[in-house]
Scaffold this motif. Structure first.
Motif, mmCIF file in Angstrom:
data_model
loop_
_atom_site.group_PDB
_atom_site.id
_atom_site.type_symbol
_atom_site.label_atom_id
_atom_site.label_comp_id
_atom_site.label_asym_id
_atom_site.label_seq_id
_atom_site.Cartn_x
_atom_site.Cartn_y
_atom_site.Cartn_z
ATOM 1 N N SER A 83 -9.334 -8.578 -3.690
ATOM 2 C CA SER A 83 -8.039 -8.878 -4.322
ATOM 3 C C SER A 83 -7.219 -7.605 -4.492
ATOM 4 O O SER A 83 -6.009 -7.591 -4.218
ATOM 5 C CB SER A 83 -8.251 -9.525 -5.702
ATOM 6 N N ALA A 84 -7.887 -6.545 -4.951
ATOM 7 C CA ALA A 84 -7.200 -5.267 -5.175
ATOM 8 C C ALA A 84 -6.597 -4.735 -3.875
ATOM 9 O O ALA A 84 -5.450 -4.280 -3.850
ATOM 10 C CB ALA A 84 -8.172 -4.248 -5.756
ATOM 11 N N VAL A 85 -7.370 -4.815 -2.777
ATOM 12 C CA VAL A 85 -6.884 -4.333 -1.474
ATOM 13 C C VAL A 85 -5.654 -5.134 -1.034
ATOM 14 O O VAL A 85 -4.637 -4.570 -0.606
ATOM 15 C CB VAL A 85 -8.001 -4.419 -0.407
ATOM 16 N N LEU A 86 -5.722 -6.464 -1.148
ATOM 17 C CA LEU A 86 -4.605 -7.330 -0.762
ATOM 18 C C LEU A 86 -3.354 -7.006 -1.589
ATOM 19 O O LEU A 86 -2.237 -6.941 -1.055
ATOM 20 C CB LEU A 86 -4.980 -8.806 -0.944
ATOM 21 N N ILE A 87 -3.544 -6.804 -2.886
ATOM 22 C CA ILE A 87 -2.412 -6.510 -3.787
ATOM 23 C C ILE A 87 -1.765 -5.180 -3.409
ATOM 24 O O ILE A 87 -0.543 -5.084 -3.278
ATOM 25 C CB ILE A 87 -2.863 -6.513 -5.257
ATOM 26 N N PHE A 88 -2.598 -4.155 -3.196
ATOM 27 C CA PHE A 88 -2.054 -2.830 -2.858
ATOM 28 C C PHE A 88 -1.320 -2.844 -1.513
ATOM 29 O O PHE A 88 -0.245 -2.255 -1.378
ATOM 30 C CB PHE A 88 -3.165 -1.774 -2.840
ATOM 31 N N VAL A 89 -1.899 -3.534 -0.511
ATOM 32 C CA VAL A 89 -1.234 -3.637 0.798
ATOM 33 C C VAL A 89 0.085 -4.397 0.650
ATOM 34 O O VAL A 89 1.109 -4.017 1.219
ATOM 35 C CB VAL A 89 -2.157 -4.335 1.835
ATOM 36 N N GLY A 90 0.067 -5.462 -0.153
ATOM 37 C CA GLY A 90 1.277 -6.252 -0.402
ATOM 38 C C GLY A 90 2.385 -5.435 -1.036
ATOM 39 O O GLY A 90 3.534 -5.472 -0.586
ATOM 40 N N VAL A 91 2.029 -4.665 -2.048
ATOM 41 C CA VAL A 91 3.007 -3.814 -2.729
ATOM 42 C C VAL A 91 3.529 -2.733 -1.769
ATOM 43 O O VAL A 91 4.736 -2.448 -1.738
ATOM 44 C CB VAL A 91 2.400 -3.159 -3.992
ATOM 45 N N PHE A 92 2.644 -2.169 -0.952
ATOM 46 C CA PHE A 92 3.058 -1.139 0.012
ATOM 47 C C PHE A 92 4.078 -1.694 0.996
ATOM 48 O O PHE A 92 5.118 -1.097 1.262
ATOM 49 C CB PHE A 92 1.835 -0.595 0.757
ATOM 50 N N LEU A 93 3.797 -2.873 1.543
ATOM 51 C CA LEU A 93 4.709 -3.493 2.529
ATOM 52 C C LEU A 93 6.056 -3.850 1.904
ATOM 53 O O LEU A 93 7.108 -3.670 2.512
ATOM 54 C CB LEU A 93 4.078 -4.762 3.120
ATOM 55 N N ALA A 94 6.014 -4.348 0.665
ATOM 56 C CA ALA A 94 7.246 -4.804 0.008
ATOM 57 C C ALA A 94 8.121 -3.645 -0.445
ATOM 58 O O ALA A 94 9.334 -3.791 -0.560
ATOM 59 C CB ALA A 94 6.892 -5.692 -1.175
ATOM 60 N N THR A 95 7.511 -2.469 -0.711
ATOM 61 C CA THR A 95 8.292 -1.339 -1.230
ATOM 62 C C THR A 95 8.595 -0.280 -0.160
ATOM 63 O O THR A 95 9.402 0.614 -0.404
ATOM 64 C CB THR A 95 7.547 -0.637 -2.397
ATOM 65 N N LYS A 96 7.956 -0.401 1.016
ATOM 66 C CA LYS A 96 8.145 0.603 2.079
ATOM 67 C C LYS A 96 9.578 0.554 2.606
ATOM 68 O O LYS A 96 10.090 -0.515 2.911
ATOM 69 C CB LYS A 96 7.155 0.334 3.225
ATOM 70 N N LYS A 97 10.193 1.703 2.654
ATOM 71 C CA LYS A 97 11.563 1.785 3.146
ATOM 72 C C LYS A 97 11.545 2.138 4.635
ATOM 73 O O LYS A 97 10.767 2.985 5.052
ATOM 74 C CB LYS A 97 12.372 2.835 2.366
ATOM 75 N N LYS A 98 12.399 1.464 5.407
ATOM 76 C CA LYS A 98 12.469 1.727 6.844
ATOM 77 C C LYS A 98 12.940 3.165 7.090
ATOM 78 O O LYS A 98 13.913 3.593 6.480
ATOM 79 C CB LYS A 98 13.437 0.732 7.485
ATOM 80 N N SER A 99 12.232 3.890 7.928
ATOM 81 C CA SER A 99 12.617 5.290 8.195
ATOM 82 C C SER A 99 13.841 5.318 9.125
ATOM 83 O O SER A 99 14.014 4.448 9.939
ATOM 84 C CB SER A 99 11.454 6.037 8.813
#
Length: 293
Positions: free
Chosen positions: A277-293
């Protein structure tokens, strides 16, 4: 560090404080302080602190036409939000309460698309869904802590709180774009205090201060200073640089931190379900907050 990095750190700090607060608030309620009495304590303490530090901000005057928005922010961000959350938490378990809060990013995403025409990228939708799956695992298969006297009513009230907070994040965004946070947050809390006073006064008068143990007094202080005062300031800092949907995604981390804190106190145990669950949550947050370079 860039302003965006500071904003992301502020949003992360808010999630850690909230995650810890689920268990701390449950220690206090309802044994020593009833939910609405605790809300009155929170809002009064935070209002005093916000007025005390308001001189740190620039000297700005709020336009009369913006007060209806401030009153709306006070209703959704302080009164309805806190009253339903603490009442709900007194009926359900800390981890259940934390997990229901993860509906907020979905609600914010829908409201942002409808009300402020925010475009939602596919990557952000994927991140939100991954976070939702991770938190769903946590609630379905992770062992919950704490007693739940009326879980269904408690969970419903926490859900109302999540909707209320989602509306607040969108309402307050326009104030953020126009004023410094110190200019209007003291007014949000002043109006919020007037709104919660009728609900919390009787329960506040019932508090037996002489019988409350010292560690519970420290926990009450933590909720006033950290969970209320600092988190609102940090949230406003993060919202200046981030979209409401991005800020809301950090709510996914709250059940995770709530679980970690419970485990550290020996009230819960680490399982493979919680790790996945922790891995899924962290990956989810990373994808949702990552800004396009």
């Amino acid at each position: 560090m860039s302003k965006r990095t500071w904003a992301l750190i502020a949003a992360l700090t808010v999630s850690i404080i909230y995650g810890v607060s689920f268990t701390i608030a449950k220690d206090v309620m309802p044994t020593y302080v009833k939910p609405f009495g605790f809300i009155l304590l929170r809002v009064f303490g935070a209002t005093v602190l916000f007025w005390a530090v308001s001189f740190l901000g620039p000297k700005e005057k709020i336009q009369t036409k913006d007060f209806p928005r401030i009153i709306a922010a006070a209703f959704f961000g302080v009164a309805l939000n806190m009253l339903t959350f603490f009442k709900g938490l007194s009926f359900t378990s800390p981890i259940s309460g934390a997990v229901i809060m993860v509906t907020t990013p979905i609600i914010v995403m829908i409201l942002s698309a409808v009300l402020i025409r925010e475009k939602i990228k596919v990557r952000k939708i994927l991140g939100i869904l991954l976070g939702l799956i991770g938190t769903g695992f946590l609630i379905l298969y992770g062992k919950s802590i704490g007693n739940a006297s009326n879980a269904s009513l408690g969970n419903l009230l926490v859900f109302i709180n999540a909707v209320s907070y989602a509306v607040y994040l969108i309402v307050v965004k326009k104030l953020m774009d126009k004023y410094n946070a110190f200019t209007f947050v003291k007014w949000i809390y002043t109006f919020g205090l007037l709104m919660v006073l009728p609900f919390g006064w009787n329960e506040y008068q019932e508090i037996q201060w002489a019988t409350i143990p010292t560690h519970i007094l420290w926990e009450i202080g933590f909720v006033v200073v950290f969970t209320t005062f600092l988190t609102y300031l940090f949230n406003l800092v993060s919202m200046r640089e981030l979209k409401p949907t991005t800020v809301a995604v950090f709510i996914y981390l709250q059940p995770l931190f709530a679980t970690v804190f419970a485990i550290s106190l020996g009230k819960d145990e680490l399982t493979w379900v919680k790790i996945i669950s922790a891995v899924l949550i962290f990956v989810g947050v990373f994808l949702a907050t990552k800004k396009k370079s």
